[in-house]
Design a protein around this motif. Structure first.
Motif, PDB file in Angstrom:
ATOM      1  N   GLY A   1     -22.817  17.531   8.843  1.00  0.00           N
ATOM      2  CA  GLY A   1     -23.092  17.100  10.210  1.00  0.00           C
ATOM      3  C   GLY A   1     -23.708  15.729  10.377  1.00  0.00           C
ATOM      4  N   PHE A   2     -23.984  15.017   9.284  1.00  0.00           N
ATOM      5  CA  PHE A   2     -24.623  13.705   9.368  1.00  0.00           C
ATOM      6  C   PHE A   2     -23.974  12.705   8.415  1.00  0.00           C
ATOM      7  CE2 PHE A   2     -27.840  16.712  10.698  1.00  0.00           C
ATOM      8  CZ  PHE A   2     -28.350  16.106  11.840  1.00  0.00           C
ATOM      9  N   ALA A   3     -24.105  11.422   8.759  1.00  0.00           N
ATOM     10  CA  ALA A   3     -23.704  10.335   7.870  1.00  0.00           C
ATOM     11  C   ALA A   3     -24.889   9.385   7.739  1.00  0.00           C
ATOM     12  CB  ALA A   3     -22.502   9.578   8.423  1.00  0.00           C
ATOM     13  N   VAL A   4     -25.059   8.823   6.563  1.00  0.00           N
ATOM     14  CA  VAL A   4     -26.073   7.792   6.357  1.00  0.00           C
ATOM     15  C   VAL A   4     -25.504   6.489   6.901  1.00  0.00           C
ATOM     16  CG1 VAL A   4     -27.403   6.492   4.651  1.00  0.00           C
ATOM     17  CG2 VAL A   4     -27.000   8.942   4.319  1.00  0.00           C
ATOM     18  N   VAL A   5     -26.311   5.767   7.678  1.00  0.00           N
ATOM     19  CA  VAL A   5     -25.869   4.501   8.272  1.00  0.00           C
ATOM     20  C   VAL A   5     -26.959   3.451   8.097  1.00  0.00           C
ATOM     21  CG1 VAL A   5     -24.311   5.554   9.964  1.00  0.00           C
ATOM     22  CG2 VAL A   5     -26.713   5.242  10.555  1.00  0.00           C
ATOM     23  N   GLN A   6     -26.528   2.193   8.118  1.00  0.00           N
ATOM     24  CA  GLN A   6     -27.488   1.095   8.080  1.00  0.00           C
ATOM     25  C   GLN A   6     -27.312   0.251   9.328  1.00  0.00           C
ATOM     26  OE1 GLN A   6     -26.863  -2.174   5.433  1.00  0.00           O
ATOM     27  NE2 GLN A   6     -29.029  -2.663   5.326  1.00  0.00           N
ATOM     28  N   ARG A   7     -28.432  -0.079   9.945  1.00  0.00           N
ATOM     29  CA  ARG A   7     -28.454  -0.914  11.150  1.00  0.00           C
ATOM     30  C   ARG A   7     -29.811  -1.607  11.193  1.00  0.00           C
ATOM     31  NH1 ARG A   7     -27.359   1.611  17.147  1.00  0.00           N
ATOM     32  NH2 ARG A   7     -27.077  -0.336  18.240  1.00  0.00           N
ATOM     33  N   TYR A   8     -29.833  -2.847  11.617  1.00  0.00           N
ATOM     34  CA  TYR A   8     -31.086  -3.622  11.690  1.00  0.00           C
ATOM     35  C   TYR A   8     -31.767  -3.735  10.333  1.00  0.00           C
ATOM     36  CZ  TYR A   8     -30.426  -2.004  16.531  1.00  0.00           C
ATOM     37  OH  TYR A   8     -29.896  -1.667  17.745  1.00  0.00           O
ATOM     38  N   GLY A   9     -30.989  -3.655   9.245  1.00  0.00           N
ATOM     39  CA  GLY A   9     -31.550  -3.755   7.910  1.00  0.00           C
ATOM     40  C   GLY A   9     -32.254  -2.496   7.434  1.00  0.00           C
ATOM     41  N   LYS A  10     -32.155  -1.413   8.206  1.00  0.00           N
ATOM     42  CA  LYS A  10     -32.803  -0.154   7.842  1.00  0.00           C
ATOM     43  C   LYS A  10     -31.756   0.952   7.774  1.00  0.00           C
ATOM     44  CE  LYS A  10     -37.164  -1.395   9.969  1.00  0.00           C
ATOM     45  NZ  LYS A  10     -38.214  -1.030  10.887  1.00  0.00           N
ATOM     46  N   TYR A  11     -32.055   1.974   6.982  1.00  0.00           N
ATOM     47  CA  TYR A  11     -31.163   3.121   6.855  1.00  0.00           C
ATOM     48  C   TYR A  11     -31.644   4.277   7.707  1.00  0.00           C
ATOM     49  CZ  TYR A  11     -28.749   0.828   3.043  1.00  0.00           C
ATOM     50  OH  TYR A  11     -28.009  -0.054   2.310  1.00  0.00           O
ATOM     51  N   GLY A  12     -30.680   5.032   8.200  1.00  0.00           N
ATOM     52  CA  GLY A  12     -30.984   6.213   9.001  1.00  0.00           C
ATOM     53  C   GLY A  12     -29.788   7.145   8.973  1.00  0.00           C
ATOM     54  N   TYR A  13     -29.738   8.050   9.939  1.00  0.00           N
ATOM     55  CA  TYR A  13     -28.649   9.020  10.034  1.00  0.00           C
ATOM     56  C   TYR A  13     -28.018   8.955  11.413  1.00  0.00           C
ATOM     57  CZ  TYR A  13     -30.659  11.108   5.856  1.00  0.00           C
ATOM     58  OH  TYR A  13     -31.134  11.313   4.594  1.00  0.00           O
ATOM     59  N   VAL A  14     -26.743   9.336  11.472  1.00  0.00           N
ATOM     60  CA  VAL A  14     -26.050   9.511  12.749  1.00  0.00           C
ATOM     61  C   VAL A  14     -25.374  10.874  12.711  1.00  0.00           C
ATOM     62  CG1 VAL A  14     -23.890   8.368  12.019  1.00  0.00           C
ATOM     63  CG2 VAL A  14     -24.502   8.425  14.439  1.00  0.00           C
ATOM     64  N   ASP A  15     -25.386  11.575  13.863  1.00  0.00           N
ATOM     65  CA  ASP A  15     -24.690  12.855  13.911  1.00  0.00           C
ATOM     66  C   ASP A  15     -23.280  12.646  14.491  1.00  0.00           C
ATOM     67  OD1 ASP A  15     -24.882  12.766  16.744  1.00  0.00           O
ATOM     68  OD2 ASP A  15     -26.502  14.228  16.818  1.00  0.00           O
ATOM     69  N   ARG A  16     -22.505  13.705  14.582  1.00  0.00           N
ATOM     70  CA  ARG A  16     -21.111  13.608  15.016  1.00  0.00           C
ATOM     71  C   ARG A  16     -20.958  13.200  16.482  1.00  0.00           C
ATOM     72  NH1 ARG A  16     -16.973  15.647  12.911  1.00  0.00           N
ATOM     73  NH2 ARG A  16     -16.340  16.732  14.795  1.00  0.00           N
ATOM     74  N   TYR A  17     -22.064  13.148  17.231  1.00  0.00           N
ATOM     75  CA  TYR A  17     -22.025  12.774  18.638  1.00  0.00           C
ATOM     76  C   TYR A  17     -22.513  11.344  18.859  1.00  0.00           C
ATOM     77  CZ  TYR A  17     -21.559  17.792  18.711  1.00  0.00           C
ATOM     78  OH  TYR A  17     -21.136  19.080  18.455  1.00  0.00           O
ATOM     79  N   GLY A  18     -22.843  10.654  17.768  1.00  0.00           N
ATOM     80  CA  GLY A  18     -23.293   9.271  17.882  1.00  0.00           C
ATOM     81  C   GLY A  18     -24.782   9.103  18.053  1.00  0.00           C
ATOM     82  N   ASN A  19     -25.542  10.175  17.990  1.00  0.00           N
ATOM     83  CA  ASN A  19     -27.010  10.084  18.072  1.00  0.00           C
ATOM     84  C   ASN A  19     -27.540   9.658  16.722  1.00  0.00           C
ATOM     85  OD1 ASN A  19     -27.079  11.222  20.759  1.00  0.00           O
ATOM     86  ND2 ASN A  19     -26.572  13.169  19.775  1.00  0.00           N
ATOM     87  N   ASP A  20     -28.275   8.548  16.704  1.00  0.00           N
ATOM     88  CA  ASP A  20     -28.811   8.080  15.427  1.00  0.00           C
ATOM     89  C   ASP A  20     -30.337   8.039  15.459  1.00  0.00           C
ATOM     90  OD1 ASP A  20     -29.628   5.587  16.586  1.00  0.00           O
ATOM     91  OD2 ASP A  20     -27.694   4.692  16.122  1.00  0.00           O
ATOM     92  N   THR A  21     -30.911   7.765  14.310  1.00  0.00           N
ATOM     93  CA  THR A  21     -32.373   7.774  14.164  1.00  0.00           C
ATOM     94  C   THR A  21     -32.999   6.423  14.496  1.00  0.00           C
ATOM     95  OG1 THR A  21     -32.128   7.305  11.809  1.00  0.00           O
ATOM     96  CG2 THR A  21     -32.373   9.616  12.455  1.00  0.00           C
ATOM     97  N   PHE A  22     -32.235   5.501  15.061  1.00  0.00           N
ATOM     98  CA  PHE A  22     -32.777   4.173  15.375  1.00  0.00           C
ATOM     99  C   PHE A  22     -33.351   4.079  16.783  1.00  0.00           C
ATOM    100  CE2 PHE A  22     -29.435   3.400  12.177  1.00  0.00           C
ATOM    101  CZ  PHE A  22     -30.245   2.915  11.176  1.00  0.00           C
ATOM    102  N   ASN A  23     -33.136   5.059  17.600  1.00  0.00           N
ATOM    103  CA  ASN A  23     -33.608   4.999  19.012  1.00  0.00           C
ATOM    104  C   ASN A  23     -35.045   5.411  19.146  1.00  0.00           C
ATOM    105  OD1 ASN A  23     -31.086   4.186  19.755  1.00  0.00           O
ATOM    106  ND2 ASN A  23     -30.379   6.268  20.141  1.00  0.00           N
TER     107      ASN A  23
END
Length: 108
Positions: free
Chosen positions: A86-108
């Motif tokens: 249910g999750f993918a590891v993603v990088q944004r703003y030079g930091k790593y986090g997760y995104v779910d299948r609905y586009g909700n990520d841990t950067f907000n």
């Protein structure tokens, strides 16, 4: 002349073959339907659909598509991994986090 540089099945059981043009652009061909499922407009595509999604790179950013070439998660990420549980590891703003299948990520 051959239109595609590479056609690769790679364990995909859905009848979708990853295709690569000489320009380096990637897409997917649906062998069961005999048509292009995802056109060769992406700079990178994952080799398999994981949990119904494939990552794609366009304009130096990654997002996720379904097998109908619909954008499920916007092209907002610098790096991504395949989905797992249910999750993918993603990088944004030079930091790593997760995104779910609905586009909700841990950067907000």
């Amino acid at each position: 002349p051959c239109e595609y540089f590479l056609i690769d099945r790679l364990g995909n059981s859905e009848g979708l073959y990853r295709i690569l043009k000489g320009s380096g652009k990637c897409g997917y061909y649906n062998i069961k339907k005999g048509n292009i499922a995802i056109p060769c407009i992406y700079d990178d595509l994952s080799f398999n659909f994981c949990e119904g999604l494939v990552y794609a790179k366009k304009n130096d950013k990654y997002g996720f598509l379904n097998s109908s070439n619909e954008i499920v998660i916007q092209f907002n990420y610098d790096e991504v991994s395949d989905f797992s549980e249910g999750f993918a590891v993603v990088q944004r703003y030079g930091k790593y986090g997760y995104v779910d299948r609905y586009g909700n990520d841990t950067f907000n």
